[in-house]
Design a protein around this motif. Structure first.
Motif, mmCIF file in Angstrom:
data_model
loop_
_atom_site.group_PDB
_atom_site.id
_atom_site.type_symbol
_atom_site.label_atom_id
_atom_site.label_comp_id
_atom_site.label_asym_id
_atom_site.label_seq_id
_atom_site.Cartn_x
_atom_site.Cartn_y
_atom_site.Cartn_z
ATOM 1 N N VAL A 11 20.952 83.814 -16.219
ATOM 2 C CA VAL A 11 20.768 83.555 -14.827
ATOM 3 C C VAL A 11 19.263 82.945 -14.783
ATOM 4 O O VAL A 11 18.458 83.497 -15.446
ATOM 5 N N VAL A 12 19.149 81.906 -14.139
ATOM 6 C CA VAL A 12 17.820 81.354 -13.682
ATOM 7 C C VAL A 12 17.767 81.396 -12.522
ATOM 8 O O VAL A 12 18.390 81.014 -11.503
ATOM 9 N N HIS A 13 16.698 82.253 -11.846
ATOM 10 C CA HIS A 13 16.624 82.540 -10.396
ATOM 11 C C HIS A 13 15.278 82.002 -9.831
ATOM 12 O O HIS A 13 14.306 81.922 -10.681
ATOM 13 N N PRO A 14 15.332 81.024 -9.023
ATOM 14 C CA PRO A 14 14.237 80.219 -8.468
ATOM 15 C C PRO A 14 13.038 81.213 -7.812
ATOM 16 O O PRO A 14 11.756 80.761 -8.004
ATOM 17 N N SER A 15 13.282 82.574 -7.482
ATOM 18 C CA SER A 15 12.463 83.536 -7.044
ATOM 19 C C SER A 15 11.733 82.704 -5.976
ATOM 20 O O SER A 15 12.290 81.884 -5.267
ATOM 21 N N ARG A 16 10.369 83.186 -5.769
ATOM 22 C CA ARG A 16 9.512 82.394 -4.659
ATOM 23 C C ARG A 16 8.530 81.594 -4.999
ATOM 24 O O ARG A 16 8.530 80.338 -4.383
ATOM 25 N N THR A 17 7.788 82.170 -6.126
ATOM 26 C CA THR A 17 6.752 80.876 -6.535
ATOM 27 C C THR A 17 7.105 80.893 -8.257
ATOM 28 O O THR A 17 6.698 79.833 -8.610
ATOM 29 N N THR A 18 7.671 81.855 -8.846
ATOM 30 C CA THR A 18 7.683 81.858 -10.452
ATOM 31 C C THR A 18 9.111 81.963 -10.680
ATOM 32 O O THR A 18 9.510 83.204 -10.523
ATOM 33 N N PRO A 19 9.673 81.028 -11.336
ATOM 34 C CA PRO A 19 10.948 81.302 -11.474
ATOM 35 C C PRO A 19 11.368 82.170 -12.796
ATOM 36 O O PRO A 19 10.457 82.725 -13.602
ATOM 37 N N LEU A 20 12.876 82.897 -12.877
ATOM 38 C CA LEU A 20 12.774 83.792 -13.697
ATOM 39 C C LEU A 20 13.894 83.464 -14.794
ATOM 40 O O LEU A 20 15.202 83.102 -14.066
ATOM 41 N N ALA A 21 13.976 83.457 -15.893
ATOM 42 C CA ALA A 21 15.313 83.758 -16.881
ATOM 43 C C ALA A 21 15.597 85.130 -17.112
ATOM 44 O O ALA A 21 14.749 85.964 -17.498
ATOM 45 N N ILE A 22 16.927 85.496 -16.877
ATOM 46 C CA ILE A 22 17.290 86.900 -16.809
ATOM 47 C C ILE A 22 18.627 86.917 -17.834
ATOM 48 O O ILE A 22 19.431 86.169 -17.677
ATOM 49 N N PHE A 23 18.635 87.530 -18.772
ATOM 50 C CA PHE A 23 19.374 87.877 -19.787
ATOM 51 C C PHE A 23 19.871 89.160 -19.482
ATOM 52 O O PHE A 23 19.345 90.170 -19.470
ATOM 53 N N THR A 24 21.561 89.322 -19.559
ATOM 54 C CA THR A 24 22.058 90.499 -19.709
ATOM 55 C C THR A 24 23.206 90.301 -20.428
ATOM 56 O O THR A 24 24.007 89.466 -20.514
ATOM 57 N N PHE A 25 23.212 91.246 -21.390
ATOM 58 C CA PHE A 25 24.141 91.061 -22.572
ATOM 59 C C PHE A 25 24.575 92.456 -23.229
ATOM 60 O O PHE A 25 23.776 93.533 -23.393
ATOM 61 N N ARG A 26 25.518 92.459 -24.271
ATOM 62 C CA ARG A 26 25.799 93.295 -25.058
ATOM 63 C C ARG A 26 25.435 93.005 -26.323
ATOM 64 O O ARG A 26 25.454 92.004 -26.978
ATOM 65 N N ALA A 27 24.760 93.947 -27.184
ATOM 66 C CA ALA A 27 24.288 93.721 -28.551
ATOM 67 C C ALA A 27 25.197 94.356 -29.489
ATOM 68 O O ALA A 27 25.545 95.363 -29.150
ATOM 69 N N ALA A 28 25.693 93.724 -30.489
ATOM 70 C CA ALA A 28 26.729 94.231 -31.476
ATOM 71 C C ALA A 28 26.194 94.054 -32.857
ATOM 72 O O ALA A 28 26.151 92.911 -33.164
ATOM 73 N N PRO A 29 25.948 94.966 -33.520
ATOM 74 C CA PRO A 29 26.173 96.367 -32.870
ATOM 75 C C PRO A 29 24.794 96.670 -32.125
ATOM 76 O O PRO A 29 23.754 95.850 -32.081
ATOM 77 N N PRO A 30 24.977 97.847 -31.242
ATOM 78 C CA PRO A 30 23.730 98.043 -30.099
ATOM 79 C C PRO A 30 22.731 98.280 -30.864
ATOM 80 O O PRO A 30 22.443 98.705 -32.040
ATOM 81 N N ALA A 31 21.583 97.448 -30.568
ATOM 82 C CA ALA A 31 19.992 97.591 -31.041
ATOM 83 C C ALA A 31 19.643 98.877 -30.693
ATOM 84 O O ALA A 31 19.548 99.465 -29.653
ATOM 85 N N PRO A 32 19.040 99.487 -31.648
ATOM 86 C CA PRO A 32 18.187 100.583 -31.428
ATOM 87 C C PRO A 32 17.008 100.384 -30.273
ATOM 88 O O PRO A 32 16.465 99.489 -30.553
ATOM 89 N N HIS A 33 16.875 101.199 -29.581
ATOM 90 C CA HIS A 33 15.883 100.947 -28.393
ATOM 91 C C HIS A 33 14.453 101.870 -28.489
ATOM 92 O O HIS A 33 14.488 102.931 -28.728
ATOM 93 N N ASP A 34 13.471 101.021 -28.761
ATOM 94 C CA ASP A 34 11.799 101.619 -28.369
ATOM 95 C C ASP A 34 11.251 100.967 -27.370
ATOM 96 O O ASP A 34 10.955 99.634 -27.623
ATOM 97 N N ARG A 35 10.947 101.418 -26.422
ATOM 98 C CA ARG A 35 10.291 100.738 -25.341
ATOM 99 C C ARG A 35 9.109 100.023 -25.594
ATOM 100 O O ARG A 35 8.882 99.134 -24.958
ATOM 101 N N LYS A 36 8.493 100.397 -26.657
ATOM 102 C CA LYS A 36 7.090 99.820 -27.045
ATOM 103 C C LYS A 36 7.469 98.577 -28.378
ATOM 104 O O LYS A 36 6.088 98.116 -28.439
ATOM 105 N N ASN A 37 8.656 98.389 -28.717
ATOM 106 C CA ASN A 37 8.779 97.504 -29.745
ATOM 107 C C ASN A 37 9.214 96.182 -29.110
ATOM 108 O O ASN A 37 10.153 95.750 -29.328
ATOM 109 N N THR A 38 8.097 95.345 -28.843
ATOM 110 C CA THR A 38 8.365 94.223 -28.305
ATOM 111 C C THR A 38 8.835 93.199 -29.160
ATOM 112 O O THR A 38 9.892 92.279 -28.921
#
Length: 380
Positions: free
Chosen positions: A205-232
């Protein structure tokens, strides 16, 4: 008579809203926030349903309408980037208002800051409660004692972890990941159009927002990715892999995600806690009952803040009954939403091309209905 002191953990949406109402009902609220300041940017959210009368009572609805995003239509694309349909979105006169989460947070903070104490760049590290109050240990500030503590600190609530148990006990994975990255203003052609492309297991999704547009990714990872909140680095690799074969402008937006120093990335989950209170500690907003994908978490946070303050004021000295009454009120709103979220995730992000075809057919039908309704309204 000394006013009861309430510590509110979290200065996003629920925290400032609760501070506003508690300060007007005879309490002394203190809000602690681990970030150094209110967060800027952020996805657009819709203030709707039970949050509208709350905003009206606070006198902030005109401010929110003045800060509304410019989004006026939704264009749906097929996996190759071809337009399927274009839907009009609610007008300024509709009983909803879309703003960025940051703008809503700022408005709520301005409303509450004259009567509430705000502590930024700090958080709680320990909570020790007894029959008379809660002793709170902070990371930076000196220890203090409060009459009540409210965890309004979101999906990954520290208060919930300290008092109720680890997050894994309450979070239910939807099998989806969400990621966002801000774009340059010239990245979009129409500042009033939101664009949505869906391929099997992926939505962009590309949302115009108000001043700064956003790209929004929503997806399933296969296989599911291990999650580490700090691992950018892992987050960036996961998004790049998920959208490697998606056409249209996906490579451009993935590149923006890879170039950003700290893009947002998190699994999409719901939070279900059997009881929202324990002794003198209570949960509010996403900390108590997060519902991913529906886009009304901020509205439910505002409604919950009002309900909690109202129940506490109506039962002075009896926090247990007030907490129970607040929870009963809000569960009637939250429960049906959480039951729908699984179906919604399958509808928004179909797993297969046949599922995608069904979703698109529903979209076309909705589009025809919307156009007929718009013409009828114009002819009245």
């Amino acid at each position: 008579m000394q006013k009861p002191e309430v510590l509110i953990v979290g200065a996003g949406i629920a925290g400032p809203a609760l501070a506003y109402w508690l300060s007007r009902k005879g309490y002394r609220p203190t809000v602690v926030e681990h970030a150094r300041q209110l967060r800027s940017g952020g996805s657009a959210i819709v203030v709707k349903g039970p949050a509208i009368p709350v905003a009206e009572r606070m006198g902030i609805l005109p401010q929110l309408r003045g800060l509304a995003t410019r989004n006026r239509s939704l264009t749906l694309l097929d996996p190759d980037g071809r337009r399927i349909l274009r839907l009009p979105l609610p007008s300024d006169e509709a009983p909803t208002v879309e703003v960025t989460r940051a703008d809503l947070s700022e408005v709520l903070h301005r409303s509450a800051r004259t009567e509430a104490e705000f502590l930024f760049d700090d958080t709680v590290t320990a909570l020790d409660q007894d029959a008379g109050g809660v002793d709170v240990t902070f990371r930076r500030s000196a220890p203090r004692r409060f009459d009540l503590v409210v965890g309004a600190d979101g999906m990954h609530s520290t208060v919930r972890r300290l008092v109720f148990g680890p997050e894994r006990q309450f979070a239910r994975d939807l099998g989806l990941f969400g990621a966002t990255v801000p774009l340059e203003p010239d990245a979009i052609e129409d500042p009033e159009e939101m664009t949505m492309l869906t391929a099997p297991n992926r939505m962009l999704v590309v949302h115009p927002s108000r001043t700064t547009p956003l790209a929004i990714f929503t997806f399933r990872a296969a296989p599911p990715a291990p999650h580490d909140r700090k691992n950018t680095a892992l987050h960036k690799r996961t998004v790049a892999d998920a959208y490697a074969d998606v056409r249209w402008r996906a490579p451009e937006f993935v590149a923006a995600f890879l170039d950003h120093p700290a893009p947002f990335f998190d699994p999409l989950t719901t939070v279900r806690v059997p009881s929202w209170s324990r002794g003198r500690v209570v949960l509010l907003g996403d900390a108590a009952a997060a519902t991913a994908l529906l886009g009304d978490g901020s509205s439910m946070a505002m409604a919950g803040a009002y309900a909690l303050a109202e129940e506490l004021a109506g039962r002075p000295g009896d926090h247990a009954r007030a907490f129970a009454a607040y929870e009963s009120r809000l569960r009637r709103e939250v429960g049906p939403r959480q039951r729908r979220v699984g179906l919604l995730s399958r509808l928004l992000v179909p797993r297969t091309r046949p599922g995608l075809a069904v979703r698109n057919a529903v979209g076309r039908a909705v589009g025809r209905t919307s156009r007929i309704t718009s013409r009828e309204a114009a002819n009245r």
